[in-house]
Design an enzyme around this catalytic site. Structure first.
Site, PDB file in Angstrom:
ATOM      1  N   GLU A   1       0.923  -1.315  -0.078  1.00 18.65           N
ATOM      2  CA  GLU A   1       0.145   0.085  -0.050  1.00 18.65           C
ATOM      3  C   GLU A   1       0.995   1.280  -0.022  1.00 18.65           C
ATOM      4  O   GLU A   1       1.481   1.549   1.013  1.00 18.65           O
ATOM      5  CB  GLU A   1      -0.841  -0.077   1.198  1.00 18.65           C
TER       6      GLU A   1
ATOM      7  N   CYS B   1      -2.448   8.951   2.334  1.00 18.15           N
ATOM      8  CA  CYS B   1      -2.055   8.369   1.010  1.00 18.15           C
ATOM      9  C   CYS B   1      -3.393   8.762  -0.022  1.00 18.15           C
ATOM     10  O   CYS B   1      -3.097   8.605  -1.184  1.00 18.15           O
ATOM     11  CB  CYS B   1      -1.701   6.825   1.107  1.00 18.15           C
TER      12      CYS B   1
HETATM   13  P1  NAP Z   1       8.176   5.608   4.546  1.00 15.00           P
HETATM   14  O1  NAP Z   1       9.266   6.419   4.966  1.00 15.00           O
HETATM   15  O2  NAP Z   1       8.210   4.720   3.436  1.00 15.00           O
HETATM   16  O3  NAP Z   1       7.973   4.726   5.862  1.00 15.00           O
HETATM   17  C1  NAP Z   1       7.212   3.695   6.246  1.00 15.00           C
HETATM   18  C2  NAP Z   1       7.773   2.705   7.010  1.00 15.00           C
HETATM   19  O4  NAP Z   1       8.820   2.165   6.446  1.00 15.00           O
HETATM   20  C3  NAP Z   1       8.083   3.263   8.436  1.00 15.00           C
HETATM   21  O5  NAP Z   1       7.930   1.967   9.470  1.00 15.00           O
HETATM   22  C4  NAP Z   1       9.746   3.290   8.220  1.00 15.00           C
HETATM   23  O6  NAP Z   1      10.456   3.279   9.609  1.00 15.00           O
HETATM   24  C5  NAP Z   1       9.968   2.164   7.496  1.00 15.00           C
HETATM   25  N1  NAP Z   1      11.304   2.280   6.594  1.00 15.00           N
HETATM   26  C6  NAP Z   1      11.749   3.432   5.984  1.00 15.00           C
HETATM   27  N2  NAP Z   1      13.053   2.960   5.347  1.00 15.00           N
HETATM   28  C7  NAP Z   1      12.950   1.668   5.562  1.00 15.00           C
HETATM   29  C8  NAP Z   1      13.831   0.685   5.134  1.00 15.00           C
HETATM   30  N3  NAP Z   1      14.898   1.025   4.170  1.00 15.00           N
HETATM   31  N4  NAP Z   1      13.726  -0.633   5.225  1.00 15.00           N
HETATM   32  C9  NAP Z   1      12.665  -0.759   5.979  1.00 15.00           C
HETATM   33  N5  NAP Z   1      11.610  -0.184   6.314  1.00 15.00           N
HETATM   34  C10 NAP Z   1      11.872   1.157   6.201  1.00 15.00           C
HETATM   35  O7  NAP Z   1       6.749   6.257   4.685  1.00 15.00           O
HETATM   36  P2  NAP Z   1       6.306   7.415   5.522  1.00 15.00           P
HETATM   37  O8  NAP Z   1       6.751   8.872   5.108  1.00 15.00           O
HETATM   38  O9  NAP Z   1       6.384   7.058   6.916  1.00 15.00           O
HETATM   39  O10 NAP Z   1       4.587   7.260   5.326  1.00 15.00           O
HETATM   40  C11 NAP Z   1       3.827   8.227   4.281  1.00 15.00           C
HETATM   41  C12 NAP Z   1       4.060   7.204   2.950  1.00 15.00           C
HETATM   42  O11 NAP Z   1       3.055   6.055   3.300  1.00 15.00           O
HETATM   43  C13 NAP Z   1       3.271   7.807   1.967  1.00 15.00           C
HETATM   44  O12 NAP Z   1       3.896   7.814   0.678  1.00 15.00           O
HETATM   45  C14 NAP Z   1       1.900   7.432   1.783  1.00 15.00           C
HETATM   46  O13 NAP Z   1       1.081   7.814   0.531  1.00 15.00           O
HETATM   47  C15 NAP Z   1       2.058   6.163   2.108  1.00 15.00           C
HETATM   48  N6  NAP Z   1       0.930   5.459   2.717  1.00 15.00           N
HETATM   49  C16 NAP Z   1       0.333   4.724   1.900  1.00 15.00           C
HETATM   50  C17 NAP Z   1      -1.030   4.121   2.400  1.00 15.00           C
HETATM   51  C18 NAP Z   1      -1.618   3.168   1.796  1.00 15.00           C
HETATM   52  O14 NAP Z   1      -2.615   2.442   2.055  1.00 15.00           O
HETATM   53  N7  NAP Z   1      -1.575   3.163   0.292  1.00 15.00           N
HETATM   54  C19 NAP Z   1      -1.544   4.236   3.661  1.00 15.00           C
HETATM   55  C20 NAP Z   1      -0.659   5.291   4.402  1.00 15.00           C
HETATM   56  C21 NAP Z   1       0.479   5.930   3.959  1.00 15.00           C
HETATM   57  P3  NAP Z   1      10.779   4.616  10.241  1.00 15.00           P
HETATM   58  O15 NAP Z   1       9.600   5.079  10.933  1.00 15.00           O
HETATM   59  O16 NAP Z   1      11.886   4.143  11.065  1.00 15.00           O
HETATM   60  O17 NAP Z   1      11.464   5.455   9.253  1.00 15.00           O
END
Ligand code: NAP
Length: 485
Positions: free
Chosen positions: A255, A289
């Site tokens: 997602e 999102c």
């Molecule tokens: P993100 O930077 O991708 O982080 C999401 C999760 O991934 C966090 O738990 C983060 O940990 C972890 N993470 C980051 N880098 C990683 C790596 N290299 N390896 C493993 N895990 C890693 O996203 P975000 O900024 O938190 O969230 C916003 C994004 O989520 C937006 O793009 C939004 O559209 C998307 N989103 C999508 C949906 C959907 O259902 N489609 C719903 C909600 C959000 P840390 O917290 O430690 O950085």
């Protein structure tokens, strides 16, 4: 200290195999509205992640052997406890994430609804019998839980993004390990406390909290005992996690990010469109999102829509989500505010106009005032990036064909919205936009009964609905032969 009715819901340790697990070092969880530390949580890492996977593996046999009815009863206990503790769970969520309290409680109820939904849906994992090509054979298809599920979730919905996955996994008979976002572990841990009180057995639901995203992510995506990996987060991180899952050919669901168009046609009910755009854009300070990312307005109603929309946005009340009357809270961090300001500045340099917005809120560095930009084109940074902040870019268009072309001119395909009263147009546009979810005369579309998920680079798989179990089940074909003897 945090005015919780039940202070036991505020936990400081990872939850592994039914017990609270302390590790060396702490992570400070800070309130985005005040910058103050809400709690310190023990900083788990790779070792604890491996322990949680082992616990989930050990628990799988007994959990998957339970009847769907037995699992449903436990999931319903969990749902009831979440609803009974809505006030505290909402408060914890606002403290760590920032969204207004009413919205936080709404998220908890939304998350709980998936647990209630899948408690029932788990009873309907039907198989098939298929006419065989010869009389001595019978073909039977059964569905079985895939095994240990690993999940990584983001900070923007600290409760619901876990509930949506865990409910489907547990109802299917899978066991579950989640690593929540570093900024928002408290909601996940409160859910674990309630899962335990609900009677969900040790090892079935595990939460590992730690700031080593890469290290823990590597274990969750590459471990041989994990059968399925599910991620909610940004498209960039999702892509690298998919490639990590390739080494063990895991089943994967993603997602990811969005860039939702919100299209207002000449024949729309403009007041309804203004109300829909307001809620779909500014909910969670624009950090969802499915948030409207681009507002596309047909030329004939551009002036009327813009005037009414700007007036409506002025009515939002920015502040600390725990304060009465606040309708929009801070962004998650000061860095997030800076990133969005850069998109605004670059787009103004490229010719957009600031119709509403004020950088100087006097509320603190994590706050950004609700902003509206006009004269935007789809090639500007504010339109071709996922904004993830409280900014509405307004783009004008001439006709339906152009609107669909602009809407689809993005690598994302999560949610789209449009307002029209013409039934022919409604079908043409609904079928013409390349998005997994389409709101038609609606700005809020997600609920447990509906399939949530995206097309293109917004991901794959669906959460919620009758389709939501598919990601956690294996299809097994049984060929019964020799029946003519
Ligand atoms: P993100 O930077 O991708 O982080 C999401 C999760 O991934 C966090 O738990 C983060 O940990 C972890 N993470 C980051 N880098 C990683 C790596 N290299 N390896 C493993 N895990 C890693 O996203 P975000 O900024 O938190 O969230 C916003 C994004 O989520 C937006 O793009 C939004 O559209 C998307 N989103 C999508 C949906 C959907 O259902 N489609 C719903 C909600 C959000 P840390 O917290 O430690 O950085």
């Amino acid at each position: 200290m945090h005015n919780l009715n039940d202070p036991q819901l505020l936990k400081n340790f990872s939850y592994i195999n039914g017990s609270w697990h302390s590790s060396a070092g702490d992570i400070a969880v800070n309130n985005p509205a005040t910058g103050k530390t809400v709690a310190k949580v023990s900083n788990a890492g790779v070792i604890e992640t491996e322990l949680a996977i082992k616990a989930a593996k050990d628990a799988f046999k007994a959990w998957s052997a339970k009847s769907a009815n037995e699992r449903a009863a436990l999931l319903r206990n969990w749902f009831n406890l979440m609803m009974d503790n809505l006030d505290d769970l909402g408060r914890i969520l606002t403290l760590e994430q920032g969204k207004p309290l009413a919205e936080a409680k709404g998220e908890v109820a939304y998350g709980a609804a998936f647990i209630e939904w899948f408690a029932e849906e788990g009873k309907r994992v039907y198989g098939d019998t298929i006419p065989a090509p010869s009389g001595d054979k019978r073909i039977v298809v059964i569905k079985q839980p895939i095994g240990v599920v690993a999940a990584i979730t983001p900070w923007n919905f600290p409760n619901a993004m876990i509930a949506r996955k865990a409910a489907a996994a547990l109802a299917s008979g899978c066991t579950f390990v989640v690593r929540p976002a570093t900024q928002t572990p408290l909601s996940a841990l409160a859910m674990a406390e309630l899962a335990e009180r609900a009677g969900i057995p040790a090892g079935v639901f595990n939460v590992v909290v730690g700031d080593d995203a890469r290290g823990m992510g590597k274990v969750l995506t590459e471990h041989e005992d994990v059968a399925k990996f599910t991620f909610t987060g940004s498209t960039g991180v999702g892509k690298s996690l998919i490639s990590q899952c390739a080494s063990t050919v895991k089943k994967v669901s993603m997602e990811l990010g969005g860039n939702a168009p919100f299209i207002v046609f000449d024949d729309a009910d403009i007041d309804a469109a203004v109300a829909g755009a307001l809620v779909s854009k500014y909910r969670n300070a624009g950090q969802t999102c499915v948030c409207t990312n681009r507002i596309l307005v047909q030329e004939g109603v551009l002036a009327e829509f813009t005037e009414k929309f700007v007036a409506a946005v002025k009515g939002l009340s920015l502040g600390d989500g725990l304060e009465e009357g606040v309708t929009i809270g801070p962004m998650i961090t000061a860095q997030a505010v800076d990133d969005v300001k850069k998109l605004i500045d670059a787009s103004i340099s490229a010719g957009a106009q600031l119709a509403l917005g004020d950088y100087d809120t006097n509320l603190g560095e994590s706050f950004l005032a609700p902003t509206v930009l006009t004269g935007v084109t789809n090639d500007m940074p504010i339109a071709n990036n996922e904004i993830f902040g409280p900014v509405s870019p307004i783009i004008s268009f001439k006709n339906e064909e152009e609107a669909i072309a602009i809407a689809n001119d993005t690598e994302f395909g999560l949610a789209a919205y449009f307002y029209s009263r013409d039934i022919g147009r409604i079908w043409r546009v609904a079928e013409g936009v390349d998005f997994g979810m389409v709101g038609i005369n609606e700005g809020i579309i997600s609920n447990a009964a509906a399939p949530f998920g995206g097309m293109k680079q917004s991901g794959n798989g669906r959460e919620g609905s009758k389709y939501g179990l598919d990601d956690y089940l294996e299809i097994k074909y049984l060929c019964m032969g020799g029946l003519d003897k």
